[in-house]
Design an enzyme around this catalytic site. Structure first.
Site, short mmCIF file in Angstrom:
data_model
loop_
_atom_site.label_atom_id
_atom_site.label_comp_id
_atom_site.label_asym_id
_atom_site.label_seq_id
_atom_site.Cartn_x
_atom_site.Cartn_y
_atom_site.Cartn_z
N GLU A 45 -10.47 -2.86 4.36
CA GLU A 45 -9.05 -2.28 4.76
C GLU A 45 -8.98 -0.79 4.12
O GLU A 45 -9.69 -0.40 3.50
CB GLU A 45 -7.86 -3.02 4.05
CG GLU A 45 -8.18 -4.31 4.71
CD GLU A 45 -6.83 -5.41 4.20
OE1 GLU A 45 -6.12 -6.06 4.93
OE2 GLU A 45 -6.57 -5.26 2.90
N GLN A 64 4.14 0.68 2.42
CA GLN A 64 4.36 -0.60 2.90
C GLN A 64 5.57 -1.15 2.42
O GLN A 64 5.67 -1.48 1.49
CB GLN A 64 3.00 -1.37 3.12
CG GLN A 64 2.10 -0.99 3.92
CD GLN A 64 2.46 -1.23 5.37
OE1 GLN A 64 2.36 -2.24 5.86
NE2 GLN A 64 2.78 -0.07 5.87
N ASP A 82 0.83 -1.16 0.22
CA ASP A 82 0.02 -0.14 0.14
C ASP A 82 0.72 1.31 0.20
O ASP A 82 1.73 1.50 0.84
CB ASP A 82 -0.79 0.17 1.41
CG ASP A 82 -1.64 -1.19 1.69
OD1 ASP A 82 -1.65 -2.13 0.92
OD2 ASP A 82 -2.23 -1.08 2.63
C1 FRU Z 1 -3.80 -3.34 2.77
C2 FRU Z 1 -3.04 -3.87 4.14
C3 FRU Z 1 -3.51 -3.18 5.37
C4 FRU Z 1 -2.50 -3.30 6.24
C5 FRU Z 1 -1.16 -3.36 5.24
C6 FRU Z 1 -0.22 -4.21 5.81
O1 FRU Z 1 -3.30 -3.89 1.74
O2 FRU Z 1 -3.49 -5.43 4.41
O3 FRU Z 1 -4.98 -3.49 5.96
O4 FRU Z 1 -2.17 -2.32 7.09
O5 FRU Z 1 -1.83 -3.90 4.21
O6 FRU Z 1 0.81 -4.44 4.84
#
Ligand code: FRU
Length: 526
Positions: free
Chosen positions: A237, A81, A65
């Site tokens: 999410e 991420q 993300d």
């Molecule tokens: C969405 C997610 C979020 C989480 C992150 C972890 O893709 O699953 O909910 O914070 O990725 O990397």
């Protein structure tokens, strides 16, 4: 028209065969995850077969993300991420890149890494320019990041930066929103709500969104929740919330609540949906004529879209161009994960008089346009027309068609000379659908969920269909009919699959106008 066709000599063929063998072995889906060196990959070049040339990717390692997107002091910040230690999900941290023009990105040092409380999951950033938080030494303020700490439980924490996001200090009084006993409780998106003069935090909590409010970014009060509507196939999410004018009219606005879910999306696996309504500072009130699900993107690879905070004039978002179903298996190395192109989001009234989201490629992308590779006007297409001497793997097609008698028309992009590889991006006139067929798009067998044909409703307007398509080394993004329907898909073709065909099936279509621009690389400028 410049031609880049590669003529294969015998030595060329041997080299090709050798590279195919290397690609096959290097990318075998059964390989254990590679543990790569920490760092920002200064020595990695950006010229691998599947390396996107005008989409952001980290030099190496795993990315998902977009996080903490903010425009601040002349820079767009893209945090994300990131696993600094390898090309699989794990050690989740915030990677960091900045851009001054929204298209060229510079990867910086990793911003935040896991601590004793857990991994650093997704979140957002507010530029606290009046030091409302009191976290900064003076009135100049700085950046405040909101993230989910994912350890034994998930809770919301903050960190702050006085040097334009380069280094971060975690707040001593964390967590700012403790876990209330909910397993999936994450992804804080914080925005400023002018009318009620407070900050709003949205959290994804199972299959609902929870809203919190704060005046100082530190003390948060629970406000309300929204859920048990829309697509429920998976956990919700990475929420996003913003207000936009309808058809550009400032006195007629709607609030858009975009929510992702994994799995349960229209194309299978993870994807996004949005709700339209009002947000009054406490509750999100859905205002739509039907209960139909509004899909954000009809393709398979557009997830966790996040908009830049601090950008008042336009709403620009980007998303992770992958799908949780197979993200860990995509055949790229030494990195995994790519971002979509930046898109400007607007609200428009459609043919049926209903308000809907439109996503237009950010105009900044035009700066990357190179030579016009092809141009056509008022050309009748009856059957397949292979564009002569066309050889490119990074381009933008802007085309307008008059739907004639054809049952189907469109483009076969990233086509190999033996015609075995191609991705079909087209329009089905009988059913008014756009589609992308990546069944034979190159490497597809790394995951059973990857090959497929994806469709989305996209009504033609007075017999006209517009298709704008961005093709990169490993993706195809389609914007159709005034950018009202969008479809994003990854593809993994061999580098030599660089031909292009425009075609009609079961009848004729008129290509009213078409321009194909080479897209310049943001990494390897000529
Ligand atoms: C969405 C997610 C979020 C989480 C992150 C972890 O893709 O699953 O909910 O914070 O990725 O990397």
């Amino acid at each position: 028209m410049p031609s880049k066709k590669i003529l294969l000599s015998t030595s060329g063929l041997v080299a090709l065969l050798l590279s195919l063998i290397v690609i096959f072995f290097v990318n075998s889906p059964n390989d254990p995850p590679k543990q790569l060196a920490e760092g920002t990959g200064e020595n990695v070049d950006y010229d691998q077969t599947f390396r996107p040339q005008f989409h952001y990717t980290p030099a190496e390692n795993w990315m998902n993300d977009p996080n903490g997107m903010v425009y601040y002091e002349g820079e767009y910040h893209l945090f994300y991420q990131y696993n600094p230690k390898g090309d699989q999900f794990g050690n989740m941290s915030w990677g960091h890149a900045v851009s001054e023009d929204l298209v060229h990105w510079e990867e910086l040092d990793v911003a935040m890494t896991p601590d004793e409380h857990g991994m650093i999951f997704s979140g957002s950033i507010i530029a606290d320019e009046e030091n409302k938080s009191g976290l900064f030494p003076d009135e100049e303020g700085g950046l405040v990041a909101f993230y989910t700490s994912a350890g034994d439980v998930q809770d919301q924490r903050i960190a702050y930066s006085t040097d334009k996001g380069r280094t971060w200090t975690k707040y001593e009084g964390n967590p700012v929103v403790p876990n209330p006993g909910i397993k999936d409780f994450r992804d804080p998106k914080v925005i400023w709500h002018e009318e009620s003069e407070k900050y709003i935090m949205l959290l994804a909590a199972g299959n609902k969104i929870m809203f919190y409010g704060s005046r100082n970014l530190i003390d948060w009060d629970y406000l309300s929740e929204f859920g048990e509507v829309g697509a429920q196939g998976g956990v919700w999410e990475t929420p996003e919330l913003f207000e936009l004018p309808v058809d550009g009219k400032e006195d007629d606005t709607r609030w858009v609540l975009q929510v992702d879910m994994n799995p349960g999306s229209i194309a299978g696996g993870s994807g996004g949906q949005y709700f339209l309504g009002d947000f009054n500072g406490t509750d999100f009130i859905r205002q739509e004529k039907t209960d139909d699900i509004n899909w954000t993107d009809f393709g398979k690879d557009f997830y966790a879209a996040q908009a830049f905070n601090g950008k008042e004039d336009r709403l620009i978002w980007m998303a992770w161009m992958s799908n949780w179903q197979y993200a860990g298996d995509v055949p790229t190395e030494p990195w995994r994960g790519a971002m979509s192109i930046p898109r400007e989001v607007t609200l428009v009234t459609d043919e049926k008089g209903e308000v809907q989201l439109a996503q237009q490629p950010a105009e900044e992308l035009e700066a990357l346009r190179g030579d016009v590779l092809y141009e056509a006007e008022n050309k009748t297409i009856s059957g397949p027309i292979q564009l002569e001497d066309f050889s490119s793997s990074t381009y933008e097609i802007v085309a307008e068609f008059d739907v004639g008698t054809a049952g189907e028309f469109g483009f076969r992009v990233r086509r190999s000379e033996d015609l075995k590889e191609e991705t079909i991006v087209g329009y089905d006139t009988k059913n008014d659908l756009i589609f992308t067929d990546r069944m034979n798009s190159g490497k597809t067998s790394f995951h059973e969920g990857f090959p497929g044909v994806y469709r989305g409703p996209s009504p033609s307007k007075d017999g006209t269909v517009t298709l704008r398509i961005f093709v990169d080394r490993s993706s195809v993004e389609l914007f159709a009919n005034g950018d009202q329907q969008v479809m994003t898909n990854r593809i993994f073709p061999f580098q030599e699959a660089d031909g292009l065909e425009v075609y009609s099936k079961n009848g004729d279509v008129t290509l009213k106008s078409m321009k194909i621009y080479e897209m310049n690389s943001i990494w390897n400028e000529e």
